[in-house]
Design a protein around this motif. Structure first.
Motif, PDB file in Angstrom:
ATOM      1  N   TYR A   1      -2.265   3.950  -0.447  1.00  0.00           N
ATOM      2  CA  TYR A   1      -1.578   3.170   0.577  1.00  0.00           C
ATOM      3  C   TYR A   1      -0.762   4.089   1.473  1.00  0.00           C
ATOM      4  O   TYR A   1      -0.093   5.022   1.004  1.00  0.00           O
ATOM      5  N   ASP A   2      -0.813   3.784   2.764  1.00  0.00           N
ATOM      6  CA  ASP A   2      -0.022   4.479   3.772  1.00  0.00           C
ATOM      7  C   ASP A   2       0.657   3.419   4.632  1.00  0.00           C
ATOM      8  O   ASP A   2      -0.039   2.542   5.173  1.00  0.00           O
ATOM      9  N   PRO A   3       1.985   3.439   4.773  1.00  0.00           N
ATOM     10  CA  PRO A   3       2.657   2.399   5.564  1.00  0.00           C
ATOM     11  C   PRO A   3       2.141   2.296   6.992  1.00  0.00           C
ATOM     12  O   PRO A   3       2.237   1.219   7.603  1.00  0.00           O
ATOM     13  N   GLN A   4       1.589   3.375   7.520  1.00  0.00           N
ATOM     14  CA  GLN A   4       1.085   3.341   8.890  1.00  0.00           C
ATOM     15  C   GLN A   4      -0.353   2.840   8.971  1.00  0.00           C
ATOM     16  O   GLN A   4      -0.772   2.308  10.010  1.00  0.00           O
ATOM     17  N   GLN A   5      -1.118   3.028   7.916  1.00  0.00           N
ATOM     18  CA  GLN A   5      -2.540   2.687   7.958  1.00  0.00           C
ATOM     19  C   GLN A   5      -2.911   1.516   7.061  1.00  0.00           C
ATOM     20  O   GLN A   5      -3.978   0.924   7.227  1.00  0.00           O
ATOM     21  N   GLY A   6      -2.092   1.190   6.095  1.00  0.00           N
ATOM     22  CA  GLY A   6      -2.449   0.163   5.134  1.00  0.00           C
ATOM     23  C   GLY A   6      -3.156   0.767   3.935  1.00  0.00           C
ATOM     24  O   GLY A   6      -2.881   1.911   3.543  1.00  0.00           O
ATOM     25  N   ILE A   7      -4.084   0.014   3.354  1.00  0.00           N
ATOM     26  CA  ILE A   7      -4.825   0.503   2.202  1.00  0.00           C
ATOM     27  C   ILE A   7      -5.791   1.592   2.667  1.00  0.00           C
ATOM     28  O   ILE A   7      -6.635   1.362   3.529  1.00  0.00           O
ATOM     29  N   THR A   8      -5.649   2.757   2.084  1.00  0.00           N
ATOM     30  CA  THR A   8      -6.477   3.896   2.514  1.00  0.00           C
ATOM     31  C   THR A   8      -7.700   4.094   1.635  1.00  0.00           C
ATOM     32  O   THR A   8      -8.608   4.847   1.990  1.00  0.00           O
TER      33      THR A   8
END
Length: 794
Positions: free
Chosen positions: A293-300
């Motif tokens: 998870y990346d707060p900028q991209q969502g589920i990675t």
């Protein structure tokens, strides 16, 4: 909802009065003339060779009229064409405790039971495979040697979309855990039952508690080796199914074989213990899942390794193996997904389809991991989910077509109504609030039996008295499809529900519908009924035009859909057998209040006059309607798995109380936002969602099938714990509409999708209450207490 007379209004089911008054006839209520009573002898061994079956003493018992064994059946069967591995009766080998070995038909149930005790079966027990991990290892004698494998693997699916490893490498947060899920059963009220009537020409009429009359008809003809025209299958009222009656079953074949052998009517009803032994419930599953998870991209990225215990035979297991992976593609945007899913055979009763088929267990894992990731990243669990929800008119990584999505607004409203911002992370110890989301198919776009026929066909007639009759093969299993079929016809034709009757689930009288599973019937049979009514409306309007001396409405063949994602609401294609999905039937007339009114002039004729003028020429008013799924998906192997014309979306916010002294969990409130497009019948939608909540509570907190050496240990409702009405929480349903163009009047499914997300929502609420993450389901008090103590010790 404005603009409609019937659609969108809370409507009791058309058979509800019969049910509450005790007039509804279920399978075992059918009064066949002088039937024989059938009983089944079952194996006491999980794995054994059958050396000899001696029925001579049983046959000599006065009152015994027929006996069948495995020697009376040459062909195996299964609901899936690619997995016909189940015998109607064990031949030279038994594969689970309780498998049918012989059956008796006698004048009374008592004589039949006594005859079973006289049948002598010689077994040679063999080593049983009871552990799914062991099932993957080489073995001298697999359960199904015909597959050509040296182990007990049934189906293996590996798929990868995007680059999960790159996604993990770039993620600030990566979480991974191992999860395990017990098997749960459907716990329907009505036990399995079948009655078979045989006429003087040897033709069979089969009354059975089934969700799939058409598939049962086909399987029975194949197993009995008689032509299909000699069989008629009728589904009476059904006392619940939830997927547990969506296969053809051995007992149905056995009853029919006994009828052919004795030339007598046959009656067969299971005890509750036999229902548990036959099972076909949710698969026990272990899975390891990683989520980035990346707060900028969502589920990675998501990577899942899934091991499914299928029991002795295939059932829907191939589909289950795919669904465990592909249904992870919603409700969020996920570009990088990899999964390995394996289903194995073991010497236990088989597992099959159960409400939310294939999506429930992986959804729990994904939503718990996502909650962990959001907490680690410092992102609000509701807002983080909202930011990742699929957008309408998009494709997933595997080319699922996402048409309509109303969940973002629904979850935002659920936050407001539940007081999420005031409660999350702020409640006293032992009180918690949690969230989880899900999505599900509105019918499978792919046919089990490959052919070019419609997914559903409806025939519609109007008699001289104006009575409308809808004929459909769809199976009402309590969800209310009979009412939906009637509502579709009534709305289009402008008549009341009291002027519409339905004839359903009779393979001699009704056109083919594939059955009640995969949340397909409202979308598909509903569209078919609507289209049949639109064709009938055209006939009535043409007759009214003759009486009014007006030209009939002009019609032009519609162009092919311009938008892949929005193929509904076009002009009906009267030149084709298929009018299209949810066509716009606006024709310049209003049919209502017993009148057919021309909107341009305000002139009208009575509805009955239009009916009788339309009857003048042909002497019969009969139309048909169909539904066909659009072409969807990619061209790779397995691309059809999980394809659906549209998907429902669901969010739950759940509030719990956890007793830290006992580990007991009480669900206090469930706030649900379920996007089912247009609510055709809000009363039925509420009933379906409340049912999903109740079933989800059971799997979350208490339900599990317990085996010991292959034998079911809790084969009854005293031992198998299910929630009562006292455990049902306060429920707040948040209206969550979406702009769906292809469902009938804009509808999507509501019967299965709401089940999966409530289970992880409870788990996430438990974490908010007492700070523990649970990865084993059911989340029993002893497990909760052990986790609390472990966390305290740490």
């Amino acid at each position: 909802m404005s603009g409609y007379n019937i659609v969108g209004k809370p409507t009791p089911q058309i058979d509800s009065r019969d049910k509450v008054m005790g007039r509804a006839r279920f399978t075992d209520d059918i009064p066949l003339h002088n039937p024989l009573h059938a009983a089944i002898l079952r194996s006491p061994f999980a794995s054994a060779r059958i050396l000899k079956v001696d029925t001579s003493r049983a046959a000599a018992l006065p009152g015994v009229r027929g006996i069948v064994t495995g020697a009376d059946f040459r062909r195996t069967f299964g609901v899936l064409v690619i997995s016909k591995d189940e015998p109607a009766m064990a031949g030279n080998r038994v594969r689970y405790i309780g498998e049918p070995v012989a059956a008796v038909a006698a004048e009374t149930a008592e004589i039949a039971a006594a005859a079973l005790a006289l049948i002598e079966v010689s077994y040679e027990p063999t080593e049983a495979c009871l552990d799914p991990r062991v099932a993957l290892k080489p073995v001298a004698e697999p359960l199904h040697p015909g597959l050509g494998r040296d182990n007990n693997l049934h189906k293996r699916v590996e798929q990868c979309y995007g680059d999960p490893d790159a996604g993990f490498a770039a993620s600030p947060v990566v979480v991974e855990k191992r999860f395990s899920f017990a098997s749960v059963t459907h716990a329907f009220t009505e036990p399995h039952a079948t009655q078979v009537a045989i006429d003087g020409r040897g033709n069979l009429t089969v009354y059975s508690a089934t969700q799939v009359p058409h598939y049962l008809h086909m399987a029975m003809a194949e197993v009995l080796e008689i032509p299909e025209h000699r069989i008629r299958v009728i589904k009476p009222h059904l006392g619940g199914g939830f997927g547990g009656k969506s296969d053809p079953f051995p007992h149905e074949m056995i009853a029919a074989r006994l009828a052919l052998q004795t030339n007598r009517n046959i009656r067969l009803r299971f005890s509750r213990e036999e229902v548990f032994i036959s099972h076909h419930g949710r698969h026990p599953t272990t899975l390891t899942m990683k989520l980035g998870y990346d707060p900028q991209q969502g589920i990675t990225g998501i990577d899942a390794d899934i091991l499914i215990d299928g029991g002795a035979y295939g059932s829907f297991g191939v589909v289950t193996t795919y669904y465990n992976g592909v249904l992870l593609q919603g409700p969020y945007r996920i570009e990088n997904l990899r999964f390995r899913s394996r289903r194995v055979y073991t010497n236990k009763p088989m597992c099959g389809a159960m409400r939310g088929h294939g999506g429930v267990n992986p959804r729990f894992a994904a939503e718990v991991l996502l909650d962990m990731a959001l907490v680690q990243a410092g992102v609000d669990p509701c807002q983080g989910r909202i930011d990742m929800i699929h957008r309408p008119n998009t494709l997933t990584a595997s080319e699922f077509r996402i048409t309509s999505v109303g969940l973002k607004a629904g979850l935002e409203e659920a936050m407001r109504r539940s007081g999420w911002n005031e409660k999350y992370g702020k409640l006293p110890y032992g009180k918690g609030i949690g969230v989880a989301c899900g999505f599900y198919i509105s019918g499978s776009a792919a046919h089990i039996h490959r052919n070019d026929r419609p997914s559903s066909t409806v025939r519609l007639t109007i008699e001289f008295d104006g009575m409308v009759t809808v004929y459909s093969g769809a199976a009402d299993i309590g969800q209310g499809i009979d009412t939906i079929l009637a509502m579709m016809a009534a709305e289009v034709l402008g008549v009341g529900l009291d002027q519409v009757k339905v004839v359903v689930a009779d393979t001699q009288l009704t056109p083919v519908d594939l059955g009640s599973y995969s949340s397909r019937v409202t979308f598909m049979a509903g569209n078919a009924s609507r289209n049949a009514a639109i064709r009938m409306r055209r006939l009535l309007v043409a007759a009214a035009c003759q009486l009014l001396e007006l030209p009939p409405p002009a019609w032009e063949k519609p162009e092919p859909p311009a938008d892949y994602f929005r193929q509904g609401r076009r002009s009906p294609d009267y030149s084709s057998d298929y009018l299209g999905p949810n066509p716009d039937y606006n024709d310049g007339f209003r049919l209502a209040n017993g009148q057919v009114t021309h909107l341009g002039s305000g002139r009208s004729v009575p509805y009955l006059d239009a009916v009788r003028r339309a009857l003048d020429g042909p002497g019969i008013l009969q139309t048909h309607g169909t539904y066909r799924s659009p072409k969807l998906g990619g061209n790779y192997k397995g691309a059809a798995a999980g394809l659906s014309p549209t998907y429902s979306f669901t969010a739950f916010i759940v509030e719990v109380t956890v007793d830290p002294e006992t580990g007991f969990v009480k669900v206090d409130k469930a706030t649900c936002a379920h996007d089912c497009g247009t609510m055709l019948n809000p009363l039925a939608v509420r009933g379906q969602i409340e049912g999903c909540i109740h079933m989800g509570l059971g799997q979350a907190l208490m339900e599990e099938i317990v085996h010991y050496d292959g034998a079911v240990q809790n084969a009854g409702f005293l031992e198998y714990k299910i929630p009562s009405a006292f455990e049902q929480p306060e429920v707040d349903l948040v209206p969550t509409p979406s702009d769906e163009t292809e469902g009938p009047f804009g509808a999507k499914e509501a019967g299965e999708g709401p089940l999966a997300p409530i289970i992880p929502a409870i788990a996430n609420a438990i974490h908010d209450a007492v700070g523990i993450r649970l990865t084993e389901v059911p989340m029993r008090p002893d497990r909760v207490l052990a986790a609390i103590r472990k966390a305290g010790a740490a």
